[in-house]
Motif scaffolding. Structure first.
Motif, PDB file in Angstrom:
ATOM      1  N   MET A   1      16.975   4.523   6.511  1.00  0.00           N
ATOM      2  CA  MET A   1      18.151   4.926   5.717  1.00  0.00           C
ATOM      3  C   MET A   1      17.893   6.314   5.116  1.00  0.00           C
ATOM      4  O   MET A   1      16.895   6.526   4.432  1.00  0.00           O
ATOM      5  N   THR A   2      18.784   7.246   5.409  1.00  0.00           N
ATOM      6  CA  THR A   2      18.617   8.612   4.923  1.00  0.00           C
ATOM      7  C   THR A   2      18.913   8.696   3.431  1.00  0.00           C
ATOM      8  O   THR A   2      19.959   8.234   2.968  1.00  0.00           O
ATOM      9  N   ARG A   3      17.996   9.293   2.700  1.00  0.00           N
ATOM     10  CA  ARG A   3      18.118   9.392   1.246  1.00  0.00           C
ATOM     11  C   ARG A   3      18.022  10.839   0.786  1.00  0.00           C
ATOM     12  O   ARG A   3      17.571  11.723   1.533  1.00  0.00           O
ATOM     13  N   ILE A   4      18.431  11.056  -0.447  1.00  0.00           N
ATOM     14  CA  ILE A   4      18.346  12.395  -1.045  1.00  0.00           C
ATOM     15  C   ILE A   4      16.921  12.609  -1.543  1.00  0.00           C
ATOM     16  O   ILE A   4      16.436  11.870  -2.399  1.00  0.00           O
ATOM     17  N   ALA A   5      16.260  13.608  -0.985  1.00  0.00           N
ATOM     18  CA  ALA A   5      14.866  13.858  -1.318  1.00  0.00           C
ATOM     19  C   ALA A   5      14.690  14.975  -2.340  1.00  0.00           C
ATOM     20  O   ALA A   5      13.795  14.909  -3.189  1.00  0.00           O
ATOM     21  N   ARG A   6      15.524  15.993  -2.261  1.00  0.00           N
ATOM     22  CA  ARG A   6      15.334  17.159  -3.143  1.00  0.00           C
ATOM     23  C   ARG A   6      16.667  17.860  -3.366  1.00  0.00           C
ATOM     24  O   ARG A   6      17.503  17.921  -2.460  1.00  0.00           O
ATOM     25  N   VAL A   7      16.835  18.357  -4.562  1.00  0.00           N
ATOM     26  CA  VAL A   7      18.036  19.113  -4.909  1.00  0.00           C
ATOM     27  C   VAL A   7      17.614  20.414  -5.570  1.00  0.00           C
ATOM     28  O   VAL A   7      16.799  20.404  -6.505  1.00  0.00           O
ATOM     29  N   GLU A   8      18.174  21.516  -5.095  1.00  0.00           N
ATOM     30  CA  GLU A   8      17.884  22.832  -5.669  1.00  0.00           C
ATOM     31  C   GLU A   8      19.169  23.419  -6.235  1.00  0.00           C
ATOM     32  O   GLU A   8      20.249  23.228  -5.664  1.00  0.00           O
ATOM     33  N   ALA A  32      28.955  31.700  -9.642  1.00  0.00           N
ATOM     34  CA  ALA A  32      29.077  30.561  -8.734  1.00  0.00           C
ATOM     35  C   ALA A  32      27.774  29.780  -8.794  1.00  0.00           C
ATOM     36  O   ALA A  32      26.690  30.371  -8.784  1.00  0.00           O
ATOM     37  N   ILE A  33      27.874  28.453  -8.868  1.00  0.00           N
ATOM     38  CA  ILE A  33      26.701  27.581  -8.906  1.00  0.00           C
ATOM     39  C   ILE A  33      26.649  26.794  -7.604  1.00  0.00           C
ATOM     40  O   ILE A  33      27.631  26.143  -7.219  1.00  0.00           O
ATOM     41  N   PHE A  34      25.517  26.845  -6.928  1.00  0.00           N
ATOM     42  CA  PHE A  34      25.334  26.146  -5.656  1.00  0.00           C
ATOM     43  C   PHE A  34      24.342  25.001  -5.811  1.00  0.00           C
ATOM     44  O   PHE A  34      23.323  25.130  -6.492  1.00  0.00           O
ATOM     45  N   VAL A  35      24.663  23.881  -5.157  1.00  0.00           N
ATOM     46  CA  VAL A  35      23.815  22.693  -5.141  1.00  0.00           C
ATOM     47  C   VAL A  35      23.332  22.500  -3.707  1.00  0.00           C
ATOM     48  O   VAL A  35      24.140  22.254  -2.803  1.00  0.00           O
ATOM     49  N   VAL A  36      22.033  22.641  -3.502  1.00  0.00           N
ATOM     50  CA  VAL A  36      21.435  22.497  -2.173  1.00  0.00           C
ATOM     51  C   VAL A  36      20.730  21.145  -2.122  1.00  0.00           C
ATOM     52  O   VAL A  36      19.774  20.907  -2.867  1.00  0.00           O
ATOM     53  N   GLU A  66      21.308  15.677 -16.467  1.00  0.00           N
ATOM     54  CA  GLU A  66      22.211  14.538 -16.573  1.00  0.00           C
ATOM     55  C   GLU A  66      22.734  14.024 -15.228  1.00  0.00           C
ATOM     56  O   GLU A  66      23.059  12.838 -15.110  1.00  0.00           O
ATOM     57  N   VAL A  67      22.849  14.900 -14.246  1.00  0.00           N
ATOM     58  CA  VAL A  67      23.565  14.524 -13.022  1.00  0.00           C
ATOM     59  C   VAL A  67      22.635  14.333 -11.830  1.00  0.00           C
ATOM     60  O   VAL A  67      22.583  13.254 -11.231  1.00  0.00           O
ATOM     61  N   VAL A  68      21.894  15.361 -11.460  1.00  0.00           N
ATOM     62  CA  VAL A  68      21.062  15.289 -10.260  1.00  0.00           C
ATOM     63  C   VAL A  68      20.082  14.123 -10.293  1.00  0.00           C
ATOM     64  O   VAL A  68      19.910  13.431  -9.267  1.00  0.00           O
ATOM     65  N   PRO A  69      19.413  13.830 -11.431  1.00  0.00           N
ATOM     66  CA  PRO A  69      18.467  12.706 -11.423  1.00  0.00           C
ATOM     67  C   PRO A  69      19.089  11.372 -11.002  1.00  0.00           C
ATOM     68  O   PRO A  69      18.383  10.495 -10.490  1.00  0.00           O
ATOM     69  N   HIS A 366      17.386  28.423  -9.982  1.00  0.00           N
ATOM     70  CA  HIS A 366      17.283  27.917 -11.345  1.00  0.00           C
ATOM     71  C   HIS A 366      16.440  26.658 -11.465  1.00  0.00           C
ATOM     72  O   HIS A 366      15.797  26.455 -12.498  1.00  0.00           O
ATOM     73  N   ALA A 367      16.457  25.799 -10.465  1.00  0.00           N
ATOM     74  CA  ALA A 367      15.721  24.540 -10.610  1.00  0.00           C
ATOM     75  C   ALA A 367      15.536  23.881  -9.257  1.00  0.00           C
ATOM     76  O   ALA A 367      16.353  24.053  -8.354  1.00  0.00           O
ATOM     77  N   THR A 368      14.445  23.126  -9.130  1.00  0.00           N
ATOM     78  CA  THR A 368      14.217  22.244  -7.995  1.00  0.00           C
ATOM     79  C   THR A 368      13.833  20.882  -8.539  1.00  0.00           C
ATOM     80  O   THR A 368      12.911  20.773  -9.354  1.00  0.00           O
ATOM     81  N   LEU A 369      14.544  19.849  -8.113  1.00  0.00           N
ATOM     82  CA  LEU A 369      14.264  18.490  -8.547  1.00  0.00           C
ATOM     83  C   LEU A 369      13.960  17.654  -7.310  1.00  0.00           C
ATOM     84  O   LEU A 369      14.717  17.680  -6.333  1.00  0.00           O
ATOM     85  N   THR A 370      12.858  16.905  -7.359  1.00  0.00           N
ATOM     86  CA  THR A 370      12.388  16.152  -6.203  1.00  0.00           C
ATOM     87  C   THR A 370      12.228  14.687  -6.565  1.00  0.00           C
ATOM     88  O   THR A 370      11.756  14.350  -7.659  1.00  0.00           O
ATOM     89  N   HIS A 371      12.595  13.820  -5.643  1.00  0.00           N
ATOM     90  CA  HIS A 371      12.404  12.384  -5.836  1.00  0.00           C
ATOM     91  C   HIS A 371      10.924  12.053  -5.753  1.00  0.00           C
ATOM     92  O   HIS A 371      10.238  12.428  -4.811  1.00  0.00           O
ATOM     93  N   GLU A 372      10.427  11.367  -6.745  1.00  0.00           N
ATOM     94  CA  GLU A 372       9.011  11.017  -6.776  1.00  0.00           C
ATOM     95  C   GLU A 372       8.661  10.133  -5.584  1.00  0.00           C
ATOM     96  O   GLU A 372       9.362   9.175  -5.274  1.00  0.00           O
TER      97      GLU A 372
END
Length: 386
Positions: A1-8, A32-36, A66-69, A366-372
């Protein structure tokens, strides 16, 4: 199952220098704010968020904390369920507007991923019977330093030369007589049978808007955008009943108010920005809302070519969408489009997903958030052309 691993999270600033304005805003910097979003299969999807703030910091912080996590580690298929739960919770948090913008970026990125995995352009994933062509209009006609009606005429002529059958301009910052001359100048640049959209940016009363519309060649005015304040539903209803083709209310994200605008006949065109209203998921619901009514959707775009192409995919999929805005002032990364509108329509390339991404090396990270616990995800550079 494909999951979200990282958001930049990235941002871009379009420095307009205060040289152009509308009745409500003198444009200095437009962000402009981009979500990768990178998934566990190594695919990349990109979305964009509505940002009219003086700086991107508040929206970036809200996304980061608040949102990406809430999405990290989740399956792509769970996006709608997560978003719905967050919107329900906003009743307590009172963060409805900024949440809608943030979710729009994630929604667009995840739909981009879904279409990439399917090997289809987004419009075809949404509706295999879609046309693949989006009706568009050229947008600009702002006020400027020493800008004359002749200058405006030349600007509109440039839109026509660039392949547009419909043009949009601003009204409401000058006297009715001065703005009437500007409208007349714009119409001289449009060949017979071509139409003009006028945008009042909420600057008239209903009586003033009706009087101004009455002095124009009404057969050539396709729509009167935001003629009255966004809260004046009665004014919009009265104008629509009088035959004024009201178009409103670009950044409105509340489903209950959108339904009221349609159900009570307040508008001819329900105008929404996909990057503000909730992305693809919300546009699909709005197409269902207006189906079988006299109201069409119009998609607002006043940021980048990525937002434009994403909106064009939706318009190429759904006949309820009358047109998409192609902006000549908020014109970031439009040089990366591989094709331009022809005869008032923009043809989407047969490339999987949205088929376009901003050049990440030209953005501020601005930020990189990764799933543990997630496996390493390759830093793929998505194609930037559409």
């Amino acid at each position: 199952m494909t999951r979200i691993a990282r958001v930049e999270l990235y941002a871009h600033c379009n420095a307009l220098g205060g040289k152009v304005w509308n009745p409500a805003i003198r444009w200095s910097d437009k962000f402009a704010i981009f979500v990768v979003v990178r998934d566990t299969a190594g695919q990349v999807g990109i979305g964009e968020c509505w940002c009219f703030d003086a700086a991107p910091d508040a929206l970036v912080a809200f996304l980061r904390t608040e949102v990406v996590p809430q999405f990290l580690g989740a399956p792509l298929a769970a996006m709608e369920e997560i978003a719905r739960a967050m919107l329900d919770k906003a009743t307590l948090t009172a963060r409805h507007g900024i949440l809608s913008s943030a979710l729009s970026g994630l929604d667009l990125a995840i739909w981009d991923l879904r279409a990439r995995h399917a090997g289809r352009p987004l419009w075809q994933l949404l509706n295999p019977a879609g046309t693949g062509r989006a009706p568009v209009y050229g947008s600009g006609g702002l006020y400027g330093v020493d800008k004359t009606p002749a200058d405006l005429r030349d600007e509109v002529a440039g839109m026509v030369a660039a392949g547009h059958s419909i043009a949009k301009m601003k009204v409401g910052a000058l006297s009715p007589d001065e703005d009437r001359l500007r409208v007349e100048a714009s119409l001289t640049a449009l060949p017979p049978g071509r139409s003009l959209i006028i945008d009042g940016v909420y600057s008239y009363t209903a009586a003033e808007a009706r009087a101004f519309y009455a002095c124009l060649p009404q057969d050539r005015i396709l729509a009167f955008q935001s003629p009255v304040p966004a809260s004046d539903l009665a004014g919009m209803r009265a104008l629509t009943a009088a035959g004024v083709p009201v178009m409103a209310v670009e950044a409105e994200y509340r489903p209950e108010l959108q339904a009221q605008l349609v159900d009570e006949g307040c508008v001819r065109f329900l105008q929404v920005a996909p990057i503000a209203v909730g992305g693809v998921s919300r546009i699909r619901a709005l197409c269902d809302l207006v189906a079988g009514t006299p109201v069409d959707l119009s998609l607002e775009v006043s940021s980048t070519a990525h937002a434009f192409v994403a909106a064009a995919h939706m318009a190429a999929a759904y006949p309820q969408i009358a047109h998409v805005e192609y902006h000549f002032v908020h014109h970031v990364f439009f040089d990366h489009l591989s094709a331009q509108p022809v005869g008032g329509a923009f043809a989407l390339p047969m490339r999987p997903g949205i088929g376009m991404a901003p050049p990440l090396d030209q953005l501020t990270h601005h930020a990189t958030l990764t799933h543990e616990g997630a496996a390493p995800v390759p830093d793929l550079q998505p194609s930037i052309e559409a």
